[in-house]
Structures are given as C-alpha cells and as structure tokens.
Design a protein around this motif. Structure first.
Motif, short mmCIF file in Angstrom:
data_model
loop_
_atom_site.label_atom_id
_atom_site.label_comp_id
_atom_site.label_asym_id
_atom_site.label_seq_id
_atom_site.Cartn_x
_atom_site.Cartn_y
_atom_site.Cartn_z
N LEU A 36 32.10 96.25 50.56
CA LEU A 36 32.54 95.85 51.90
C LEU A 36 31.58 96.34 52.97
O LEU A 36 31.11 95.57 53.81
N ILE A 37 31.27 97.64 52.97
CA ILE A 37 30.42 98.21 54.02
C ILE A 37 28.98 97.74 53.89
O ILE A 37 28.31 97.44 54.89
N SER A 38 28.48 97.67 52.66
CA SER A 38 27.09 97.25 52.47
C SER A 38 26.88 95.81 52.93
O SER A 38 25.83 95.47 53.48
N LYS A 39 27.90 94.96 52.72
CA LYS A 39 27.77 93.57 53.17
C LYS A 39 27.80 93.49 54.69
O LYS A 39 27.15 92.62 55.28
N LYS A 40 28.55 94.39 55.33
CA LYS A 40 28.54 94.42 56.79
C LYS A 40 27.17 94.87 57.30
O LYS A 40 26.65 94.33 58.28
N CYS A 41 26.59 95.86 56.62
CA CYS A 41 25.26 96.33 57.00
C CYS A 41 24.20 95.26 56.76
O CYS A 41 23.20 95.18 57.47
N GLN A 42 24.43 94.43 55.75
CA GLN A 42 23.48 93.39 55.41
C GLN A 42 23.29 92.37 56.53
O GLN A 42 22.24 91.75 56.66
N THR A 43 24.31 92.22 57.37
CA THR A 43 24.22 91.29 58.49
C THR A 43 23.02 91.61 59.37
O THR A 43 22.27 90.72 59.78
N SER A 44 22.80 92.90 59.65
CA SER A 44 21.65 93.31 60.46
C SER A 44 20.35 93.10 59.70
O SER A 44 19.33 92.73 60.30
N LEU A 45 20.37 93.32 58.40
CA LEU A 45 19.13 93.23 57.61
C LEU A 45 18.59 91.81 57.51
O LEU A 45 17.45 91.62 57.09
N HIS A 46 19.38 90.83 57.90
CA HIS A 46 18.85 89.47 57.91
C HIS A 46 17.74 89.32 58.94
O HIS A 46 16.98 88.35 58.91
N GLY A 47 17.63 90.30 59.86
CA GLY A 47 16.54 90.29 60.82
C GLY A 47 15.18 90.41 60.17
O GLY A 47 14.15 90.02 60.75
N VAL A 48 15.14 90.95 58.94
CA VAL A 48 13.88 91.07 58.20
C VAL A 48 13.23 89.69 58.01
O VAL A 48 12.00 89.55 58.10
N LYS A 49 14.06 88.70 57.78
CA LYS A 49 13.55 87.36 57.47
C LYS A 49 12.89 86.67 58.66
O LYS A 49 12.15 85.70 58.48
#
Length: 288
Positions: free
Chosen positions: A127-140
């Motif tokens: 749950l938490i890692s998927k929420k954090c993943q939202t920000s990591l889409h900025g890498v793309k």
C-alpha cells in the motif's frame, strides 16, 4: 477469568476459544481481501498512476500498523496469560493432563494468529510503496526535458524526488504520536517499505537508462559524438544522466533517514551504479 460457577468452566472455555478463533478468522479474511484488492488496483488495466486514488479510500495504513501491533501483543497474551486463566478453573489434580492439552491448543492458536502477520505486513508494504511510486513516475519525464531541447544542464535535483517518502512519513507520524507503538517495530516496517521503494525506483530507472542507450546508439549513426572533456559541450544524454544522478543523491539522503545505506542495501548499491554515468559529469561540474 473470575468464574464463580465451576460447573460453567467448559462453556466459558469454549466461548473464549470461539472468540479468539473468530478474531483470527476476521483478520485473515479481511487482510487477504484488502491485499487482493490492492493487487487488482495496480493491474495494467487500472494503471499505476490511478492505483493510489483507487485504493486509498478505505484503507488506513496507520490502522493497519496498529493491527500488526495488536496481533503481536495478542499472541504474547495467549502464550503467557491464557494458560493460567484456564488452569484456575480446574482442580490442581487435573493440571498435569490439562497442560498437555493446553500446550497443543496454545501452539495452534499462536500459529494461526502469527500466520496473519505476514499478509498484514505485505498489505502495508504494498500500500505505502504504491503511494510512493506515484512520485517516482517523475523519473520517466526526465529524458523529455533534455532531449533536443537545448535546456541548460541541471544544477540540482527535481522537486518530485523530494516527495517520494511523504506517504511513509504520513504513516509513521500518527503511530509514533500515540506513544505506545514500539520503535523496533516501526524501524522494521520502515526498513521493509524503504527496500520496496528502492526496488521500484531501480526498476523504473532501469527502463529509462535502457531507453537512453537505445536512443544514443541510434543517434551515433547520424552524428559524431563529442567528447565531454572538461564538462563543456554536454550531450543530451550527459544532461539526462546528470539529472538522474542529482535526483538519486537526494533520494539516497532521504532514505538514509530510515537507516538504509549503500553499505546495508544491495538494491540501493545497484541503483547507485545505475546512475554512475552522471557521477563524472557531476564531479566535473562541481555538483557532487
């Protein structure tokens, strides 16, 4: 506990065991359904960008953390407190035979209860890692910022990377404010969640680096690549690698707050190696 009619001890014992069994069954089915729902929400059909909105409506990470704490405490109570309570309802002459039955009974209850812990932890981590993943889409988006745009070389990390661990902090703050959440349990959970976030970052960045290499191989067919030399005349790829490196350094600093470093995390070390092409450019530009 505190039975006044010994004749009812068997009924009270049965009721106690039924309550414990129902509690375990409730947790097992509830957690499994939530875990399955989270996994369904991050399927390709839903889309990872929308997954957080979909799953965050009725799942409270802090509450899930308290469930994990409750299960651990309840397991200890079953082991330490339940046998004396049950013995108190029987005559001492029956204790020897009773202890044999209790040992098997307590062991079975504890095993069923502790079996709920791993699904709880998996659900929380996912749950938490998927929420954090939202920000990591900025890498793309980094390649598009520098590819054929004549944009100046980066000097600092991008804003998205500073928000990656915000969901994890929002999970920890209410738990620690209660004053009764053990620090060792908080450290254990944050360590697991941090490692999962690092792995997600590594997977996203690996795809981006592969794309950079493919693009550079294609461009080499049409132009001669300039040497970067003392750091001047940077290519688009140099700028992209440099931005990834600067972002990683901020990420490394942030994850270090949870006790994760390249010395104790193999995945973080691999991530560090992935951004190494930008390290030389950063050194030449004095940005390390």
């Amino acid at each position: 506990e505190g039975i006044f009619l010994p004749e009812l001890k068997d009924r009270f014992l049965r009721l106690t065991l039924q309550i414990i069994s129902r509690y375990i069954h409730f947790l097992a089915t509830r957690i499994e359904s939530q875990l399955r729902r989270i996994r369904e929400c991050v399927d390709d059909d839903v889309g990872e960008e929308n997954a957080t909105v979909t799953i965050s409506g009725d799942i409270d990470p802090a509450l899930l953390g308290l469930v994990i704490l409750d299960v651990q405490k309840f397991s200890t109570r079953i082991d330490n407190d339940l046998p004396p309570i049950i013995r108190s309802g029987f005559q001492s002459s029956d204790h020897a035979q009773l202890d044999t039955v209790l040992q098997t009974l307590i062991s079975e209850l504890k095993n069923k209860l502790l079996a709920v812990l791993e699904p709880c932890k998996k659900t929380l981590i996912l749950l938490i890692s998927k929420k954090c993943q939202t920000s990591l889409h900025g890498v793309k988006s980094i390649s598009g910022m520098y590819r054929m745009t004549d944009k100046e070389a980066p000097q600092q990390c991008l804003a998205y990377i500073t928000t990656v661990f915000k969901p994890l902090d929002e999970f920890l703050i209410p738990l620690r404010s209660r004053g009764n959440f053990p620090e060792h349990l908080a450290e254990h959970l944050t360590g697991k969640i941090s490692e999962e976030i690092i792995l997600i970052y590594f997977e996203i960045l690996s795809e981006c680096v592969d794309e950079i290499k493919k693009t550079e191989d294609t461009l080499k067919k049409y132009r001669k690549t300039k040497a970067t030399g003392d750091g001047q005349d940077l290519t688009d790829a140099d700028k992209i690698y440099l931005q990834h490196f600067l972002d990683f350094k901020q990420f490394e600093k942030d994850v270090g707050k949870y006790g994760i470093t390249v010395d104790n995390s193999k995945t973080l070390e691999m991530l560090s190696q992935l951004v190494s092409p930008g390290a030389k450019t950063a050194a030449n530009a004095g940005l390390e």
